[in-house]
Design a protein around this motif. Structure first.
Motif, PDB file in Angstrom:
ATOM      1  N   MET A  78       0.838  -1.183   0.000  1.00 50.64           N
ATOM      2  CA  MET A  78       0.000   0.000   0.000  1.00 50.64           C
ATOM      3  C   MET A  78       0.882   1.245   0.000  1.00 50.64           C
ATOM      4  O   MET A  78       1.954   1.256   0.571  1.00 50.64           O
ATOM      5  N   GLN A  79       0.368   2.309  -0.611  1.00 51.31           N
ATOM      6  CA  GLN A  79       1.051   3.590  -0.698  1.00 51.31           C
ATOM      7  C   GLN A  79       0.363   4.611   0.214  1.00 51.31           C
ATOM      8  O   GLN A  79      -0.810   4.458   0.556  1.00 51.31           O
ATOM      9  N   LEU A  80       1.081   5.667   0.576  1.00 56.41           N
ATOM     10  CA  LEU A  80       0.485   6.771   1.334  1.00 56.41           C
ATOM     11  C   LEU A  80       0.086   7.884   0.377  1.00 56.41           C
ATOM     12  O   LEU A  80       0.799   8.172  -0.585  1.00 56.41           O
ATOM     13  N   TYR A  81      -1.051   8.505   0.653  1.00 55.15           N
ATOM     14  CA  TYR A  81      -1.572   9.594  -0.168  1.00 55.15           C
ATOM     15  C   TYR A  81      -1.999  10.739   0.745  1.00 55.15           C
ATOM     16  O   TYR A  81      -2.455  10.518   1.865  1.00 55.15           O
ATOM     17  N   VAL A  82      -1.854  11.966   0.259  1.00 56.29           N
ATOM     18  CA  VAL A  82      -2.286  13.146   0.995  1.00 56.29           C
ATOM     19  C   VAL A  82      -3.365  13.848   0.187  1.00 56.29           C
ATOM     20  O   VAL A  82      -3.217  14.062  -1.015  1.00 56.29           O
ATOM     21  N   ILE A  83      -4.448  14.191   0.861  1.00 53.31           N
ATOM     22  CA  ILE A  83      -5.516  14.975   0.245  1.00 53.31           C
ATOM     23  C   ILE A  83      -5.534  16.325   0.947  1.00 53.31           C
ATOM     24  O   ILE A  83      -5.657  16.391   2.173  1.00 53.31           O
ATOM     25  N   GLN A  84      -5.394  17.396   0.179  1.00 48.03           N
ATOM     26  CA  GLN A  84      -5.430  18.746   0.728  1.00 48.03           C
ATOM     27  C   GLN A  84      -6.765  19.374   0.373  1.00 48.03           C
ATOM     28  O   GLN A  84      -7.181  19.379  -0.787  1.00 48.03           O
ATOM     29  N   ARG A  85      -7.425  19.884   1.383  1.00 47.93           N
ATOM     30  CA  ARG A  85      -8.686  20.614   1.170  1.00 47.93           C
ATOM     31  C   ARG A  85      -8.479  22.017   1.734  1.00 47.93           C
ATOM     32  O   ARG A  85      -8.326  22.174   2.943  1.00 47.93           O
ATOM     33  N   ARG A  86      -8.493  23.003   0.871  1.00 43.82           N
ATOM     34  CA  ARG A  86      -8.267  24.383   1.306  1.00 43.82           C
ATOM     35  C   ARG A  86      -9.584  25.140   1.368  1.00 43.82           C
ATOM     36  O   ARG A  86     -10.426  25.007   0.490  1.00 43.82           O
ATOM     37  N   ASN A  87      -9.728  25.936   2.428  1.00 47.43           N
ATOM     38  CA  ASN A  87     -10.918  26.790   2.593  1.00 47.43           C
ATOM     39  C   ASN A  87     -12.205  25.993   2.406  1.00 47.43           C
ATOM     40  O   ASN A  87     -13.148  26.466   1.778  1.00 47.43           O
ATOM     41  N   ASP A  88     -12.220  24.810   2.953  1.00 49.66           N
ATOM     42  CA  ASP A  88     -13.335  23.907   2.700  1.00 49.66           C
ATOM     43  C   ASP A  88     -14.374  23.898   3.820  1.00 49.66           C
ATOM     44  O   ASP A  88     -15.473  23.415   3.633  1.00 49.66           O
ATOM     45  N   PHE A  89     -14.024  24.436   4.981  1.00 52.95           N
ATOM     46  CA  PHE A  89     -14.904  24.322   6.142  1.00 52.95           C
ATOM     47  C   PHE A  89     -15.066  25.691   6.801  1.00 52.95           C
ATOM     48  O   PHE A  89     -14.100  26.378   7.062  1.00 52.95           O
ATOM     49  N   ARG A  90     -16.307  26.063   7.086  1.00 52.75           N
ATOM     50  CA  ARG A  90     -16.585  27.379   7.686  1.00 52.75           C
ATOM     51  C   ARG A  90     -16.228  27.428   9.168  1.00 52.75           C
ATOM     52  O   ARG A  90     -15.793  28.445   9.674  1.00 52.75           O
ATOM     53  N   ASP A  91     -16.500  26.299   9.873  1.00 56.74           N
ATOM     54  CA  ASP A  91     -16.281  26.297  11.324  1.00 56.74           C
ATOM     55  C   ASP A  91     -16.042  24.864  11.799  1.00 56.74           C
ATOM     56  O   ASP A  91     -16.053  23.920  11.007  1.00 56.74           O
ATOM     57  N   ALA A  92     -15.854  24.717  13.105  1.00 54.53           N
ATOM     58  CA  ALA A  92     -15.534  23.406  13.679  1.00 54.53           C
ATOM     59  C   ALA A  92     -16.664  22.395  13.469  1.00 54.53           C
ATOM     60  O   ALA A  92     -16.411  21.219  13.228  1.00 54.53           O
ATOM     61  N   ALA A  93     -17.909  22.841  13.534  1.00 58.82           N
ATOM     62  CA  ALA A  93     -19.046  21.923  13.337  1.00 58.82           C
ATOM     63  C   ALA A  93     -19.060  21.377  11.911  1.00 58.82           C
ATOM     64  O   ALA A  93     -19.315  20.187  11.692  1.00 58.82           O
ATOM     65  N   ASP A  94     -18.795  22.236  10.946  1.00 64.36           N
ATOM     66  CA  ASP A  94     -18.726  21.834   9.538  1.00 64.36           C
ATOM     67  C   ASP A  94     -17.599  20.812   9.338  1.00 64.36           C
ATOM     68  O   ASP A  94     -17.775  19.787   8.677  1.00 64.36           O
ATOM     69  N   LEU A  95     -16.460  21.084   9.951  1.00 60.66           N
ATOM     70  CA  LEU A  95     -15.310  20.179   9.872  1.00 60.66           C
ATOM     71  C   LEU A  95     -15.613  18.832  10.529  1.00 60.66           C
ATOM     72  O   LEU A  95     -15.295  17.780   9.982  1.00 60.66           O
ATOM     73  N   GLU A  96     -16.268  18.858  11.676  1.00 58.10           N
ATOM     74  CA  GLU A  96     -16.601  17.622  12.392  1.00 58.10           C
ATOM     75  C   GLU A  96     -17.537  16.728  11.577  1.00 58.10           C
ATOM     76  O   GLU A  96     -17.356  15.509  11.518  1.00 58.10           O
ATOM     77  N   GLU A 152      -5.824  31.901   5.707  1.00 60.12           N
ATOM     78  CA  GLU A 152      -5.711  33.346   5.895  1.00 60.12           C
ATOM     79  C   GLU A 152      -7.069  34.035   6.015  1.00 60.12           C
ATOM     80  O   GLU A 152      -7.206  35.034   6.704  1.00 60.12           O
ATOM     81  N   ASN A 153      -8.081  33.488   5.334  1.00 64.31           N
ATOM     82  CA  ASN A 153      -9.402  34.110   5.379  1.00 64.31           C
ATOM     83  C   ASN A 153     -10.227  33.660   6.595  1.00 64.31           C
ATOM     84  O   ASN A 153     -11.379  34.028   6.734  1.00 64.31           O
ATOM     85  N   GLY A 154      -9.641  32.842   7.464  1.00 64.99           N
ATOM     86  CA  GLY A 154     -10.324  32.391   8.675  1.00 64.99           C
ATOM     87  C   GLY A 154     -11.014  31.051   8.547  1.00 64.99           C
ATOM     88  O   GLY A 154     -11.383  30.447   9.558  1.00 64.99           O
ATOM     89  N   GLU A 155     -11.226  30.583   7.318  1.00 66.84           N
ATOM     90  CA  GLU A 155     -11.841  29.271   7.139  1.00 66.84           C
ATOM     91  C   GLU A 155     -10.828  28.184   7.478  1.00 66.84           C
ATOM     92  O   GLU A 155      -9.627  28.452   7.639  1.00 66.84           O
ATOM     93  N   LEU A 156     -11.317  26.977   7.596  1.00 64.39           N
ATOM     94  CA  LEU A 156     -10.461  25.849   7.955  1.00 64.39           C
ATOM     95  C   LEU A 156     -10.174  24.984   6.738  1.00 64.39           C
ATOM     96  O   LEU A 156     -11.028  24.803   5.871  1.00 64.39           O
ATOM     97  N   GLY A 157      -8.987  24.440   6.691  1.00 62.53           N
ATOM     98  CA  GLY A 157      -8.592  23.499   5.655  1.00 62.53           C
ATOM     99  C   GLY A 157      -7.984  22.265   6.321  1.00 62.53           C
ATOM    100  O   GLY A 157      -7.733  22.267   7.528  1.00 62.53           O
ATOM    101  N   THR A 158      -7.759  21.223   5.554  1.00 57.27           N
ATOM    102  CA  THR A 158      -7.174  20.008   6.114  1.00 57.27           C
ATOM    103  C   THR A 158      -6.143  19.406   5.175  1.00 57.27           C
ATOM    104  O   THR A 158      -6.173  19.624   3.963  1.00 57.27           O
TER     105      THR A 158
END
Length: 66
Positions: free
Chosen positions: A1-19, A47-53
């Motif tokens: 198996m290989q490792l993969y990274v998924i980047q999501r930028r500015n995808d979540f407004r707040d902690a509840a959305d992220l959860e 930078e705009n205050g939103e959350l990314g992962t």
């Protein structure tokens, strides 16, 4: 198996959305026989205050992770 990274930028407004997204990702990413296993996620405040992962998965292939 290989490792993969998924980047999501500015995808979540707040902690509840992220959860809610984390619950969906975990359920899908750890399904038996899917060829994908979630390893960990890092949350960053953009930078705009939103959350990314940055999420790290182990997978049989890039297509399996997609």
């Amino acid at each position: 198996m290989q490792l993969y990274v998924i980047q999501r930028r500015n995808d979540f407004r707040d902690a509840a959305d992220l959860e809610a997204a984390a619950a969906r990702s975990t359920a899908e990413g750890d399904k038996e026989g899917s060829g994908v296993r979630w390893i960990r996620s890092y949350v960053v405040q953009e930078e705009n205050g939103e959350l990314g992962t940055f999420c790290i998965y182990e997978g049989d292939s890039a297509d399996a992770v997609r």
